[in-house]
Design a protein around this motif. Structure first.
Motif, short mmCIF file in Angstrom:
data_model
loop_
_atom_site.label_atom_id
_atom_site.label_comp_id
_atom_site.label_asym_id
_atom_site.label_seq_id
_atom_site.Cartn_x
_atom_site.Cartn_y
_atom_site.Cartn_z
N GLU A 117 0.83 -1.21 0.00
CA GLU A 117 0.00 0.00 0.00
C GLU A 117 0.86 1.26 0.00
O GLU A 117 0.58 2.23 -0.71
N GLN A 121 1.12 4.12 -2.96
CA GLN A 121 0.93 5.55 -2.69
C GLN A 121 2.10 6.36 -3.22
O GLN A 121 1.90 7.43 -3.81
N GLU A 122 3.32 5.84 -3.06
CA GLU A 122 4.51 6.54 -3.57
C GLU A 122 4.44 6.73 -5.09
O GLU A 122 4.74 7.81 -5.61
N ASP A 125 1.73 9.24 -6.00
CA ASP A 125 2.19 10.59 -5.67
C ASP A 125 3.11 11.13 -6.77
O ASP A 125 3.02 12.30 -7.16
N VAL A 153 -6.47 -1.06 -2.97
CA VAL A 153 -6.50 0.31 -2.47
C VAL A 153 -7.52 1.11 -3.28
O VAL A 153 -7.50 1.08 -4.51
N LEU A 158 -6.41 7.65 -2.75
CA LEU A 158 -5.12 8.05 -3.32
C LEU A 158 -5.24 9.38 -4.05
O LEU A 158 -4.30 10.19 -4.03
N GLU A 161 -5.34 12.18 -1.39
CA GLU A 161 -4.00 12.35 -0.82
C GLU A 161 -3.06 12.99 -1.83
O GLU A 161 -2.28 13.88 -1.50
N GLY A 162 -3.13 12.51 -3.08
CA GLY A 162 -2.25 13.05 -4.11
C GLY A 162 -2.50 14.52 -4.38
O GLY A 162 -1.54 15.31 -4.50
#
Length: 339
Positions: A117, A121-122, A125, A153, A158, A161-162
Motif C-alpha cells: 500500500e 501511494q509513492e 504521488d 486500495v 489516493l 491524498e495526491g
C-alpha cells in the motif's frame, strides 16, 4: 481528449486533455480489471486494477522510488545477505520474492500488505507531479500475475491524498530546496505544534550528520511524508538547518611504492630528456659539439669547383680570341659574358 473508448473499456489519451485524477476515477467507477499505463518520454508508470481497485504499481525510473527489496534492507527489516539468499530461492522457483519472505516468516501477510500500500501511494504521488504524458488502459491485463499476495486500495483515497500533497509541495520545496541539506535538533526548541508519529520517527533520526536524502532512504516513510514531517518540525521551531554541508566523497589517492630499479629508470629518462633539451637550446647560439663529426652536405664539392674554374678559363680565352680584350672576369661581366 479520450480516444478509442468502447464497450470493453479499453481506452487511451493524453493527461493534458484528461487528467490523472479523471482517468483513475473512470476506471474505478466502471469497476474494471486491467492495467493503466502512463508514459512520458522514457518514463513509465503502470497501475494494476482489480474490479476498480488498485492492486499493484510499477515505476521504471531508477533513483526515484526504491524497490521493495531496497526498502526492506534500508529500514532494517532484513539484512542484505538474507535478502540475497531468499532472492535466489525466488528465482529458482520462479515466484515473487515477497512470497518467499512471507513463507519464511521474515514478513507477515499484514506487514507485506502495508508495504505494498505504501509503495502504491509513492508511485501515485509521483504520477500526480506529471504535467504531460500519454495513458492507455489494457483490459484484462495484470502486472504481477504470479503473486499470491495482493492488496486493494481505493483510488479515491489516493486521489485525495495526491491532490493534497501537490498543493503542499511548493511551500515544502521552498523550505527544503536541496536534498543534501542537514538538519539538527535545537538545543532549546520553541515547540509550537503537537508532534505526530511521523515527526517523532524523523526527529529520532536527526543527528546533525544525515542529509535529507539519507533520511528519506532510512526512515521508511517515503519522500513526501519525510519532507512533510521535516517541514512541520522546521516550521514548529523544533529543528534547524545545520552549518555542516554534505560534500561528495573524494576518492582516496593511492600511494605507489617504487623500487630502487624503478627510481634509477626514472632518473635516467629524466637526464636523457634534460640532455636533449639543453642541446636544443644551445643550437640556437652555436653549433653543437657533435656536428663537427657530421658531413656538411651544403659545402660545394671539389670536383664541381674544378669544373667551374675550367669553364671560366675557357670563357676568358674565347673572349680574348674573339674581341682582343684582356679577358678579365670584370670585363666579361661588363660585356655580359658572365652573369
Amino acid at each position: 481528449m479520450q480516444k478509442g473508448v468502447n464497450s470493453s473499456m479499453a481506452f487511451e489519451g493524453s493527461i493534458e486533455d484528461f487528467g490523472v485524477a479523471d482517468v483513475l476515477q473512470l476506471v474505478n467507477s466502471q469497476a474494471k480489471t486491467g492495467v493503466l499505463t502512463f508514459h512520458y518520454r522514457k518514463e513509465i508508470i503502470s497501475l494494476g486494477f482489480e474490479n476498480g481497485m488498485i492492486s499493484s504499481a510499477f515505476h521504471n525510473r531508477k533513483g526515484v522510488l526504491k524497490p521493495i527489496g531496497d526498502y526492506l534492507i534500508l529500514t532494517g527489516k532484513i539484512s542484505r545477505e538474507e535478502f540475497s539468499k531468499f532472492e535466489n530461492i525466488a528465482k529458482r522457483r520462479g515466484v515473487p520474492i515477497v512470497d518467499i519472505l512471507v513463507e519464511n516468516a521474515v514478513l507477515t501477510k499484514e506487514d507485506l500488505e502495508k508495504i505494498i500500500e505504501f509503495k502504491i501511494q509513492e508511485v501515485v504521488d509521483e504520477l500526480f507531479t506529471w504535467k504531460k504524458g500519454e495513458y492507455k488502459f489494457r483490459l484484462g491485463d495484470r502486472l504481477y500475475s504470479k503473486s499470491k499476495y495482493s492488496v486493494f486500495v481505493n483510488p479515491q483515497f489516493l486521489i485525495l491524498e495526491g491532490m493534497r500533497r501537490i498543493d503542499e509541495w511548493p511551500k515544502i520545496k521552498k523550505a527544503i530546496p536541496d536534498p543534501k541539506i542537514v538538519f539538527s535538533k535545537k538545543k532549546k526548541p520553541d515547540i509550537t505544534v503537537e508532534i505526530g508519529e511521523q515527526e517523532k520517527i524523523i526527529l529520532n533520526l536527526l543527528d546533525g550528520k544525515r542529509a535529507v536524502e539519507d533520511i528519506v532512504e532510512t526512515c521508511g516513510l517515503g519522500k513526501f511524508r519525510t519532507y512533510h514531517a521535516l517541514y512541520n518540525l522546521l516550521d514548529g521551531g523544533i529543528i534547524e538547518k545545520s552549518t555542516q554541508v554534505i560534500k561528495p566523497k573524494r576518492r582516496q589517492k593511492r600511494l605507489v611504492a617504487l623500487s630502487t630499479q624503478n627510481i634509477i629508470g626514472i632518473i635516467s629518462w629524466f637526464l636523457a630528456i634534460l640532455f636533449l633539451l639543453t642541446n636544443l637550446a644551445l643550437s640556437v647560439y652555436k653549433r653543437p659539439f657533435y656536428k663537427k663529426y657530421v658531413l656538411n652536405y651544403k659545402k660545394t664539392s671539389v670536383h664541381i669547383k674544378n669544373y667551374n674554374d675550367k669553364k671560366i678559363e675557357e670563357a676568358m680565352e674565347a673572349y680574348r680570341i674573339l674581341t682582343g680584350g684582356n679577358g678579365s672576369i670584370s670585363e666579361l661581366e661588363k660585356t655580359g659574358w658572365f652573369k
